[in-house]
Design a protein around this motif. Structure first.
Motif, PDB file in Angstrom:
ATOM      1  N   MET A  60       0.850  -1.187   0.000  1.00  0.00           N
ATOM      2  CA  MET A  60       0.000   0.000   0.000  1.00  0.00           C
ATOM      3  C   MET A  60       0.877   1.225   0.000  1.00  0.00           C
ATOM      4  N   CYS A  61       0.626   2.130  -0.944  1.00  0.00           N
ATOM      5  CA  CYS A  61       1.579   3.194  -1.158  1.00  0.00           C
ATOM      6  C   CYS A  61       0.914   4.381  -1.835  1.00  0.00           C
ATOM      7  N   GLY A  62       1.748   5.300  -2.305  1.00  0.00           N
ATOM      8  CA  GLY A  62       1.311   6.383  -3.164  1.00  0.00           C
ATOM      9  C   GLY A  62       2.211   6.432  -4.371  1.00  0.00           C
ATOM     10  N   ILE A  63       1.620   6.676  -5.555  1.00  0.00           N
ATOM     11  CA  ILE A  63       2.411   6.709  -6.778  1.00  0.00           C
ATOM     12  C   ILE A  63       2.257   8.074  -7.435  1.00  0.00           C
ATOM     13  N   ALA A  64       3.216   8.406  -8.322  1.00  0.00           N
ATOM     14  CA  ALA A  64       3.195   9.671  -9.042  1.00  0.00           C
ATOM     15  C   ALA A  64       4.048   9.530 -10.286  1.00  0.00           C
ATOM     16  N   GLY A  65       3.838  10.450 -11.241  1.00  0.00           N
ATOM     17  CA  GLY A  65       4.675  10.404 -12.425  1.00  0.00           C
ATOM     18  C   GLY A  65       4.367  11.502 -13.423  1.00  0.00           C
ATOM     19  N   VAL A  66       5.289  11.618 -14.400  1.00  0.00           N
ATOM     20  CA  VAL A  66       5.192  12.620 -15.459  1.00  0.00           C
ATOM     21  C   VAL A  66       5.614  11.979 -16.766  1.00  0.00           C
ATOM     22  N   LEU A  67       4.882  12.296 -17.840  1.00  0.00           N
ATOM     23  CA  LEU A  67       5.248  11.877 -19.194  1.00  0.00           C
ATOM     24  C   LEU A  67       5.153  13.097 -20.097  1.00  0.00           C
ATOM     25  N   HIS A  68       6.268  13.461 -20.739  1.00  0.00           N
ATOM     26  CA  HIS A  68       6.283  14.595 -21.657  1.00  0.00           C
ATOM     27  C   HIS A  68       5.870  14.148 -23.055  1.00  0.00           C
ATOM     28  N   ALA A  69       5.157  15.019 -23.762  1.00  0.00           N
ATOM     29  CA  ALA A  69       4.821  14.730 -25.158  1.00  0.00           C
ATOM     30  C   ALA A  69       6.080  14.704 -26.015  1.00  0.00           C
ATOM     31  N   ASP A  70       7.043  15.537 -25.669  1.00  0.00           N
ATOM     32  CA  ASP A  70       8.345  15.554 -26.346  1.00  0.00           C
ATOM     33  C   ASP A  70       9.319  14.714 -25.520  1.00  0.00           C
ATOM     34  N   PRO A  71       9.724  13.546 -26.024  1.00  0.00           N
ATOM     35  CA  PRO A  71      10.608  12.680 -25.222  1.00  0.00           C
ATOM     36  C   PRO A  71      11.957  13.302 -24.890  1.00  0.00           C
ATOM     37  N   LYS A  72      12.318  14.378 -25.577  1.00  0.00           N
ATOM     38  CA  LYS A  72      13.595  15.031 -25.302  1.00  0.00           C
ATOM     39  C   LYS A  72      13.506  15.952 -24.085  1.00  0.00           C
ATOM     40  N   GLN A  73      12.272  16.237 -23.645  1.00  0.00           N
ATOM     41  CA  GLN A  73      12.103  17.089 -22.469  1.00  0.00           C
ATOM     42  C   GLN A  73      12.370  16.275 -21.209  1.00  0.00           C
ATOM     43  N   PRO A  74      13.333  16.683 -20.398  1.00  0.00           N
ATOM     44  CA  PRO A  74      13.649  15.889 -19.192  1.00  0.00           C
ATOM     45  C   PRO A  74      12.611  16.079 -18.086  1.00  0.00           C
ATOM     46  N   VAL A  75      12.419  15.042 -17.293  1.00  0.00           N
ATOM     47  CA  VAL A  75      11.572  15.109 -16.104  1.00  0.00           C
ATOM     48  C   VAL A  75      12.443  15.512 -14.916  1.00  0.00           C
ATOM     49  N   ASP A  76      11.995  16.495 -14.168  1.00  0.00           N
ATOM     50  CA  ASP A  76      12.756  17.011 -13.029  1.00  0.00           C
ATOM     51  C   ASP A  76      12.662  16.043 -11.851  1.00  0.00           C
ATOM     52  N   PRO A  77      13.765  15.414 -11.432  1.00  0.00           N
ATOM     53  CA  PRO A  77      13.722  14.479 -10.299  1.00  0.00           C
ATOM     54  C   PRO A  77      13.236  15.115  -9.005  1.00  0.00           C
ATOM     55  N   GLU A  78      13.586  16.382  -8.763  1.00  0.00           N
ATOM     56  CA  GLU A  78      13.162  17.035  -7.524  1.00  0.00           C
ATOM     57  C   GLU A  78      11.642  17.179  -7.464  1.00  0.00           C
TER      58      GLU A  78
END
Length: 670
Positions: free
Chosen positions: A1-19
């Motif tokens: 039991m947990c909590g999840i989160a995430g991000v997906l950019h339409a442009d795969p070259k756009q980085p996801v900010d780890p912070e």
């Protein structure tokens, strides 16, 4: 039991900010206080994070999520519990799967790798919200369990998909706007939410039993929303002659016993919630039969005897030798904790039961437990609510002679007094759109559709203008699948509508997951096991409601387990006393209203109309206002306070900054 989160950019070259991913995990720390993890695919513009509550596989490092497949093609984050996982793991291991943990969640990776999505979904049994990224197909899949026990939200903003277990997780991302939607506000003030929607602009829910797939095409998202399971009652033309009663009685007994056994599997102690209803008493009895040591049973007691069920709960606990812990609540305890409850619920609540449940989950956590078995779902499967009896009587028993009909009318009038204004409308109401879809307006929606008459006058001018001509009943009807309603028995129709609206939008949110996980406490409802549910659809209506007895087949299946007084007892809805029934509670509610419904607070939020708010209070306090109407208006007042509190929590407050501070306090860093 947990909590999840995430991000997906339409442009795969756009980085996801780890912070940002870490902050999104930190703001749902209550869902997973035992550690966090994140993973970023730098060349694919995708990243997941996870806050962990350890229940299966207590090793901090071995069970850390997000998981990745050995070849790096798949990334997975799971919130929830998947049952029967040991059998599935054994089968997968025999086919060459190599597990890095003992977690039930990891098996999703290996199932998907070997069998694909369709077969994986068939094997997933339990309560879950899943995020799965397939690198080879460049596809993100968001999956929610069949009844919506576990929450999962998403939004599309500025060329990215942002998702998470709670709305505040999405708001922790600095690009996600935080503002009320006019239609969402309308539904918050009338209680019943349109399936798949929220109070906030652009924030969607993954519907129960659905998979939403996001694929990137030329810098844009191709979004597919597909249903993989539904509560599929047989057509009337397919029911045929019913089997002997014993076939259904034995089937319920068999399926329910297995569902309870599976939900007792954990690497930590498992307790039970126990009220005076047959549902929680059954789960306690079956849990006790499966454990050698006494089961811990937690009970809420109210100071209003009309709503207090502790005497019957005590009798049940004593009959199975349970170790019972009763938490007594006074009326003035509840509103003191409403603001905190709304932070977790993220929607308004009509009754302070949600507050009571939050206080109970805290009590359970402090007692050293983090898993309980609960009775939610029984009324949905076996027609336990008074609204179902009313619909069965009005629309499913046309053959009754006048004397039998008069007997039913008297019985309904007597047994429904406590529910009038809350679970039942004071007067019969017809909504054209719902009646066109269902054949009648389901009784479960009527009290909330009745409150809709008050709503436009409560909304600010700007908000009211946006909902001119809006029909809330039509919006709900259009969100339901007519193919799953057409040609069914009236009782089947009524249960289906409840499952899609009140169960998912109320009982499993502010009465379930959100207030349980507020204190890192997992609730497991065996009645919502889909194997049991599929069997329940085949049970004839006359076995669900027989004469004056609701849940007849369930009572008979557990007859030897229940004390006589409970076996013979009519359905009693577990609710907290309405505010107007107690002077202390009314004073506590008014104190909150003075703070959140003052002219200054209303003007600052821009959601409500001060004159409309004052007029509603005046109506509540008028001498000629009936008790049932007061119950209804109590709910509307709670909703008015609620939307103001939600605004202060999620719009006025800088949620991204709050999430970053929480990550720093926890020492969680990218």
């Amino acid at each position: 039991m947990c909590g999840i989160a995430g991000v997906l950019h339409a442009d795969p070259k756009q980085p996801v900010d780890p912070e940002t991913l870490v902050a999104m995990a930190a703001i749902q720390y209550h869902r997973g206080p035992d550690g966090f993890g994140y993973r970023v695919e730098k060349d694919r513009g995708v990243g997941f994070s996870h806050a962990r509550l350890t229940i299966i596989d207590l090793d901090e490092n071995r069970g850390r999520q997000p998981f990745a497949s050995q070849d790096g093609n798949l990334m997975l984050a799971v919130n929830g519990e998947l049952y029967d996982y040991k059998r599935i793991r054994t089968e997968l291991t025999s086919r060459g799967a190599k597990f890095r943990s003992k977690s039930d969640s990891e098996m999703v990776l290996h199932l998907y790798e070997r069998y694909g999505l369709e077969e994986t979904l068939k094997q997933m049994r339990g309560e879950y919200a899943v995020a799965l990224y397939d690198r080879a197909k460049d596809r993100l899949m968001l999956i929610r369990d069949r009844f919506g026990v576990k929450p999962l939200y998403w939004t599309e903003v500025n060329g990215k998909i942002v998702f998470g277990s709670e709305i505040k997780v999405l708001f922790a991302h600095p690009d996600v706007p935080r503002r009320f939607n006019a239609q969402g506000l309308y539904h918050q003030l009338m209680q019943t939410v349109v399936p798949g929607t929220t109070a906030f602009d652009g924030i969607h829910q993954v519907k129960p039993g659905h998979v939403i797939t996001f694929e990137r095409r030329h810098g844009k998202f191709e979004i597919k929303d597909e249903r993989y399971w539904d509560m599929d009652f047989p057509l009337l033309s397919e029911r045929g002659e019913p089997e002997d009663d014993e076939v259904y009685i034995e089937g319920v007994r068999r399926e329910l016993m297995e569902a309870v056994q599976l939900r007792l599997e954990a690497d930590v102690p498992v307790a039970c919630y126990l009220s005076g209803g047959i549902d929680s008493c059954i789960t306690l009895g079956l849990s006790a039969a499966n454990q050698q040591s006494p089961v811990k049973a937690f009970t809420i007691g109210f100071d209003n005897k009309d709503y207090d069920e502790t005497p019957i709960a005590k009798e049940m606990a004593e009959s199975v030798g349970a170790d019972q812990d009763i938490m007594r609540l006074n009326a003035d305890h509840l509103y003191d904790n409403l603001v905190e409850t709304l932070w977790h619920a993220e929607r308004t609540i009509y009754n302070t039961l949600g507050v009571a449940k939050l206080l109970m989950s805290r009590h359970v956590n402090q007692a050293g437990y983090r898993v309980v078995v609960t009775g939610e779902g029984s009324d949905e499967l076996f027609a336990g609510y008074p609204a179902f009896r009313r619909d069965m009587f009005l629309h499913g028993l046309d053959h009754m002679d006048p004397a039998e009909r008069a007997s039913w009318e008297q019985m309904l009038a007597e047994s429904n007094k406590l529910f009038s204004g809350a679970m039942l409308a004071e007067n019969e109401l017809d909504d054209p759109a719902l009646s066109d879809l269902v054949g009648f307006t389901p009784s479960c929606l009527q009290p909330w559709l009745a409150t809709a008459a008050h709503v436009p006058g409560l909304m600010s001018g700007a908000m009211r203008e946006q909902v001119q001509g809006y029909e809330p009943g039509r919006a709900i009807a259009e969100a339901l699948d007519g193919d799953m309603i057409e040609g069914r028995h009236p009782l089947d129709k009524a249960q289906y509508v409840w499952i899609k609206t009140m169960l998912e939008g109320q009982i499993l949110t502010w009465g379930g997951d959100r207030v349980d996980m507020a204190n890192s406490m997992e609730a497991r409802p065996p009645f919502l096991d889909h194997h049991l549910a599929e069997f329940a659809t085949k049970i004839p209506p006359s076995m669900r409601i027989r004469g004056r007895t609701e849940k007849y087949v369930l009572r008979e299946s557990m007859k030897g387990l229940l004390p006589k007084v409970l076996y013979e007892r009519e359905k009693f809805a577990f609710m907290a006393p309405p505010a107007h029934t107690d002077p202390k509670k009314w004073a506590a509610m008014k104190a909150l209203a003075d703070e959140y419904l003052s002219d200054e607070a209303i003007e600052a939020a821009g959601l409500l109309d001060p004159a409309g708010v004052k007029a509603l209070f005046a109506l509540h306090e008028a001498e000629d206002t009936s008790a049932s109407t007061q119950v209804q208006l109590d709910a509307v007042i709670n909703h008015m306070i609620g939307v103001q509190v939600l605004h202060s929590h999620f719009v006025a407050q800088d949620v991204p900054a709050l999430a970053r501070r929480k990550a720093q306090e926890l020492g969680w860093a990218a």
